[in-house]
Every structure is written in structure tokens, then in C-alpha cells.
Write a protein that holds these residues in place. Structure first.
Motif, PDB file in Angstrom:
ATOM      1  N   THR A  69      60.998  54.255   8.618  1.00  0.00           N
ATOM      2  CA  THR A  69      60.483  55.234   7.658  1.00  0.00           C
ATOM      3  C   THR A  69      59.294  55.999   8.247  1.00  0.00           C
ATOM      4  O   THR A  69      59.186  57.224   8.094  1.00  0.00           O
ATOM      5  N   LEU A  70      58.400  55.280   8.930  1.00  0.00           N
ATOM      6  CA  LEU A  70      57.248  55.933   9.546  1.00  0.00           C
ATOM      7  C   LEU A  70      57.691  56.942  10.609  1.00  0.00           C
ATOM      8  O   LEU A  70      57.201  58.077  10.654  1.00  0.00           O
ATOM      9  N   LEU A  71      58.621  56.546  11.457  1.00  0.00           N
ATOM     10  CA  LEU A  71      59.117  57.452  12.499  1.00  0.00           C
ATOM     11  C   LEU A  71      59.805  58.660  11.883  1.00  0.00           C
ATOM     12  O   LEU A  71      59.667  59.792  12.360  1.00  0.00           O
ATOM     13  N   TYR A  72      60.555  58.420  10.825  1.00  0.00           N
ATOM     14  CA  TYR A  72      61.270  59.509  10.143  1.00  0.00           C
ATOM     15  C   TYR A  72      60.271  60.543   9.608  1.00  0.00           C
ATOM     16  O   TYR A  72      60.455  61.751   9.772  1.00  0.00           O
ATOM     17  N   ILE A  73      59.189  60.048   8.987  1.00  0.00           N
ATOM     18  CA  ILE A  73      58.156  60.949   8.448  1.00  0.00           C
ATOM     19  C   ILE A  73      57.427  61.669   9.576  1.00  0.00           C
ATOM     20  O   ILE A  73      57.113  62.856   9.488  1.00  0.00           O
ATOM     21  N   MET A  74      57.151  60.941  10.652  1.00  0.00           N
ATOM     22  CA  MET A  74      56.475  61.556  11.805  1.00  0.00           C
ATOM     23  C   MET A  74      57.265  62.745  12.344  1.00  0.00           C
ATOM     24  O   MET A  74      56.688  63.721  12.837  1.00  0.00           O
ATOM     25  N   LEU A  75      58.594  62.679  12.241  1.00  0.00           N
ATOM     26  CA  LEU A  75      59.449  63.672  12.877  1.00  0.00           C
ATOM     27  C   LEU A  75      60.023  64.699  11.903  1.00  0.00           C
ATOM     28  O   LEU A  75      60.840  65.538  12.305  1.00  0.00           O
ATOM     29  N   LEU A  76      59.611  64.630  10.641  1.00  0.00           N
ATOM     30  CA  LEU A  76      60.103  65.600   9.667  1.00  0.00           C
ATOM     31  C   LEU A  76      59.594  67.006   9.991  1.00  0.00           C
ATOM     32  O   LEU A  76      58.439  67.170  10.414  1.00  0.00           O
TER      33      LEU A  76
END
Length: 504
Positions: free
Chosen positions: A365-372
Motif C-alpha cells: 500500500t505504501l509503495l502504491y501511494i508513493m507511485l500514484l
């Protein structure tokens, strides 16, 4: 034929009223230490030993009790003083027959030199933890043990309470102490600590009978941390309101007369069949190799409870290699606003990667948000204030992106978070985490382990730990690669993922 020290121990057990079944045999191997084997078939429910609580070495039973309690010490500190004091008495100690069976110290990383810790544990889950442990324990000794030696009413030999002896005592307590009951707290339990550990293979169960707690046949429990007399490595409170000598209460007498059980006895009960000639195992819990080496000084091959941690610090290091520090802090703050966080230990926050190489949802989830993209991230930021559920914010975005049905009862699927960019991030994190082990490859570690002898315990078990962690990182890479390939296939075929979100 039993060794000389085992014969002395058996005589001591008899003098202390410890009852040990004739179906148990003790083996003393110079290389492997002491093990317990069955002389005949053992069956579930067999009581193979009874140990009086008075035979256990605790703060309450030690000759140093008054000194320990006057100094306000309890937990590990108090029991360490009790153990060092009884060892200082040598043959004059009531536990001399038991103490002569123990090694001077257990080969835990706690008692390794700092040079050995740095060279053998670099990159592993233990490296930082052990160095912190050594620092904190030295401070404990300096602030509590050292003044006690010089202020004690009786004459004490300072060499018996040195920092070296304190660390040695702590290593024995970490690997051998058991929780006894509310009055005694935890202590050294003769005979009970001779059974070796095997993950998922508890043969014998230890229990303390008391008027306030019934023994439950915990055959299905493999986690020693849930047992009444479990192996421990944390501080337990003692009952400071008790008098100087243990007195049976009326409730204990009533309990004993009704059940036939003696509340002053510890029992060792078989919880499954063991064939004649086989070793009888205890289990210290469902622990990975890092925890086993930390607490008990050994590792196991193919341990299913192994993990590798990815520190939040490493994730931010990866993020700052692609984006500005300000950008990363903003995305991290957004992630936290969704009430998500990693696991926390002391001052460290981290994400676990399981033995099969699968990362925690929180990391994805953190990586997903970082890359949004910025516009999507802005939309998520606005939606946080109106969301009904923690996962609803991310869930709504995933639903819109993948054309799937979303409801507030849905859970986020890891598969939906595994975009190509997230998978590349996972591979980058695997490389960063792998670099912590230094320049030697995993193949070099494996070759070193093959050349290593079991008698080289420090090297052997540190290599086992390094290799087991690096194997998990290999699986972690496979997990990320498979996710990236799946995403590439879907993009190439123009197909929608259309995967339903999991329901509660």
C-alpha cells in the motif's frame, strides 16, 4: 552409562523431591549436550515428572532474596543476581547439583564479542538488536548490580558479579527460564530445561497447578508462549505483597483436597506418543531462526517461521532515490492518514516478508501511494476526510482503475496493488536489503556453511541465519517478478484485471 555430572544431578533431584519417570533417559553428548530420550513407549497424558516449586531457583527461593528485594530488583535483573549469588557459593549452594550441569554461559549472540557480532551477523535481523541489547544490559549492570555488590550487608566477591558474569547469567536465563506462577514469577526449573526444542513437535507439556488456574490439555498448541510454563525472554512482575516464606493458603489446600493435585508441584505431561528410543522434545514456540538464535543460541534448517524485515528507513531510501525528500515525506504522511503503519519494535518501523517471500499488505500500500500520479494522489487526499472505512480510500481508487465493484465491506487485494511500478519497487527493495549482507554472495555463504563444522557454533548458526534470510529475499524477488510479468501480460492483451475484491 550416565556421565559423572548426570549422576550427580540425579542424586540432587532425588534429594529435592523431584520425581522423574524411569521411562526417561538422559544422554550427555560432548558435541550436542544433554538430550532426553524415551526408554519405552510414552503415551499422551503420561505424567513423566513432578518438580516441587521449592526446587526451582527463583528470587523467592534464593539465599539472596532479602538483598534482591531490598534493592527493589525483579525480573531479569533480580533473577540474574539470584543465579550469580548461588553460583558464587559453589558447593555450598542448595542448587550445586543442578548448577554443575549448566554451562558457564549459553552461546547466545549476547555474549559474543562486538567484533564477532559485526562480522558474523552483519545484515541479519539480529545485528542491530544484539548491539542494542549489549548496551542496555551493560547499563543495567552498572546502575543496579555494581552498587549492590558494594552496598550489600553480606560480603560478596565482586568477581562473581562482574559484567561478564552478569551477561553469562542473562544468557542462561534467556534460554532456560520458565514462567512458574504469580508468586515465584519466573525462574530456573531443573529437569524441565533439559528437553531440546523442535519446531512444531511438542512432545511434553509443562504446567503449574494452582487454585486459580486449571490445567488445560493444550495438545494442539505449538506456541510455547501460550503455555503456563512457557520459555520466556521478557520481564514478568512478581507478587511483592507476599511474606518472606511461602505459606499454603486455604484456597490452595481446598483445591488440593478436591482435585488431588499439589499446587506446589510442576508437572511434565506427555501430549503425544513417543516411541522407545526417540528423543522427547519440547517446543519453545513458533519462532524463526533470528528469534531462536537470539534467545536460545541455535537455528533450524528450513524453518517455516523465518521472516525478513524491510525497514521503513530502507523504503524511504529507495523513495528518495527517485523523488525529492519532501515528496516522500508527503506520500508517507498520506499513507499514515489512512491509519496504516508497519510493525514497530523499539524505535524501528518495518515490514515483514514471510518465509514464502510474500510482503505485508502495508508495504504494498505504501509503495502504491508513493507511485500514484499527482492527480490521483490529490483525489485520495480529498477522499480521506469522507471515507467510512480505513481501506475505502485506496479501495475506491482501485475500483475505478480496474473497473470492479467496490463496497465498504470489501478488503484490498494484494494482486490489485501489484502494478508494474510497484513490482519494480519491490525488486529494488530486495537489492537494497540484500546489500546489507556485504560483498559475499549467497553461494559463498552456502559454500562456507558446507565447510563449517557444527562445533563452530557461532559461525555455523550465523551462516544458517544469513542463508535462510537471503533465501527469503530470493522468493521475494520471484514474487515481484511474477507480479510484473502478470501485469505485462494483461497490458499486452488489453485485458482488464476485473478481479473481485475479497469479502469479509
Amino acid at each position: 552409562m550416565a556421565s559423572r555430572r548426570l549422576r550427580a544431578f540425579k542424586r540432587w533431584m532425588k534429594s529435592q523431591g523431584i520425581q522423574c519417570s524411569d521411562t526417561l533417559d538422559f544422554m550427555d553428548c560432548p558435541q550436542q549436550g544433554i538430550s532426553v530420550r524415551a526408554l519405552s513407549d510414552l503415551h499422551e497424558g503420561d505424567v513423566v515428572a513432578k518438580i516441587p516449586k521449592t526446587a526451582c531457583l527463583t528470587i523467592k527461593t534464593s539465599g539472596a532474596r532479602e538483598m534482591i528485594e531490598s534493592a527493589g530488583l525483579d525480573g531479569h535483573l533480580g533473577l540474574s543476581v539470584a543465579l550469580m549469588y548461588e553460583k558464587s557459593l559453589a558447593q555450598d549452594s542448595p542448587w550445586a547439583g543442578y548448577l554443575q550441569l549448566l554451562p558457564p554461559q549459553e552461546c547466545l549472540p549476547l555474549v559474543w564479542t562486538l567484533g564477532e557480532v559485526d562480522s558474523l551477523l552483519s545484515g541479519t535481523e539480529l545485528h542491530k538488536a544484539i548491539k542494542e541489547d549489549k548496551t542496555l544490559m551493560y547499563e543495567d549492570w552498572k546502575e543496579n548490580i555494581l552498587p549492590l555488590v558494594y552496598l550489600a550487608p553480606q560480603s560478596l566477591n565482586p568477581s562473581s558479579f562482574s559484567v561478564k558474569e552478569y551477561f553469562a547469567a542473562r544468557s542462561l536465563i534467556a534460554s532456560r527460564s520458565f514462567q512458574i506462577d504469580e508468586y515465584h514469577g519466573f525462574g530456573m526449573v531443573p529437569l524441565a530445561d533439559l528437553f531440546n526444542h523442535k519446531t512444531g513437535a511438542e512432545d511434553v507439556h509443562f504446567t503449574s497447578v494452582s487454585p486459580n488456574q486449571e490445567y488445560e490439555d493444550d495438545v494442539d498448541s505449538e506456541n510455547g508462549d501460550n503455555n503456563e510454563l512457557s520459555k520466556i525472554s521478557s520481564h514478568d512482575k512478581r507478587d511483592s505483597t507476599c511474606e518472606n516464606s511461602y505459606i499454603h493458603s486455604d484456597s490452595e489446600s481446598d483445591y488440593s483436597s478436591v482435585t488431588g493435585e499439589d499446587p506446589m508441584m510442576l508437572q511434565m505431561i506427555m501430549v503425544r506418543e513417543v516411541k522407545s528410543g526417540d528423543e522427547v522434545f519440547n517446543t519453545y514456540g513458533s519462532l524463526g531462526n533470528a528469534a531462536l538464535l537470539h534467545r536460545y543460541g541455535f537455528t533450524e534448517a528450513n524453518n517455516p517461521f523465518d521472516i525478513v524485515n524491510i525497514d521503513l528507513e530502507l523504503v524511504l531510501k529507495w523513495g528518495c532515490s527517485l523523488f525529492s525528500s519532501r515528496y516522500c515525506r508527503a506520500r508517507l504522511s498520506l499513507w499514515r492518514r489512512i491509519n496504516i503503519s508497519g510493525s514497530v519494535s523499539e524505535n524501528s518501523e518495518y515490514f515483514e516478508v514471510s518465509s514464502d517471500g510474500e510482503p505485508e499488505l502495508e508495504l504494498l500500500t505504501l509503495l502504491y501511494i508513493m507511485l500514484l500520479p499527482d492527480d490521483t494522489c490529490h483525489k485520495l487526499d480529498i477522499s480521506i476526510c469522507t471515507a467510512d472505512k480505513v481501506s475505502a480510500n485506496i479501495g475506491m481508487i482501485l475500483a475505478e482503475k480496474h473497473d470492479i465493484t467496490w463496497s465498504t465491506s470489501s478488503e484490498i487485494s494484494k494482486d490489485l496493488l501489484l502494478t508494474e511500478k510497484v513490482c519494480r519497487a519491490l525488486l529494488a527493495l530486495a537489492d537494497i536489503r540484500e546489500s546489507c549482507y556485504g560483498s559475499k554472495s549467497i553461494d559463498e555463504d552456502v559454500e562456507a556453511l558446507e565447510r563449517c563444522c557444527m562445533t563452530e557454533r557461532k559461525l555455523y548458526h550465523s551462516l544458517m541465519l544469513r542463508i535462510s534470510e537471503r533465501r527469503i529475499l530470493e522468493k521475494f524477488r520471484t514474487y515481484a517478478t511474477a507480479g510484473a510479468q502478470s501485469q505485462t501480460f494483461q497490458d499486452a492483451n488489453g485485458t482488464s484485471t476485473r478481479k473481485r475484491l475479497k469479502k469479509h
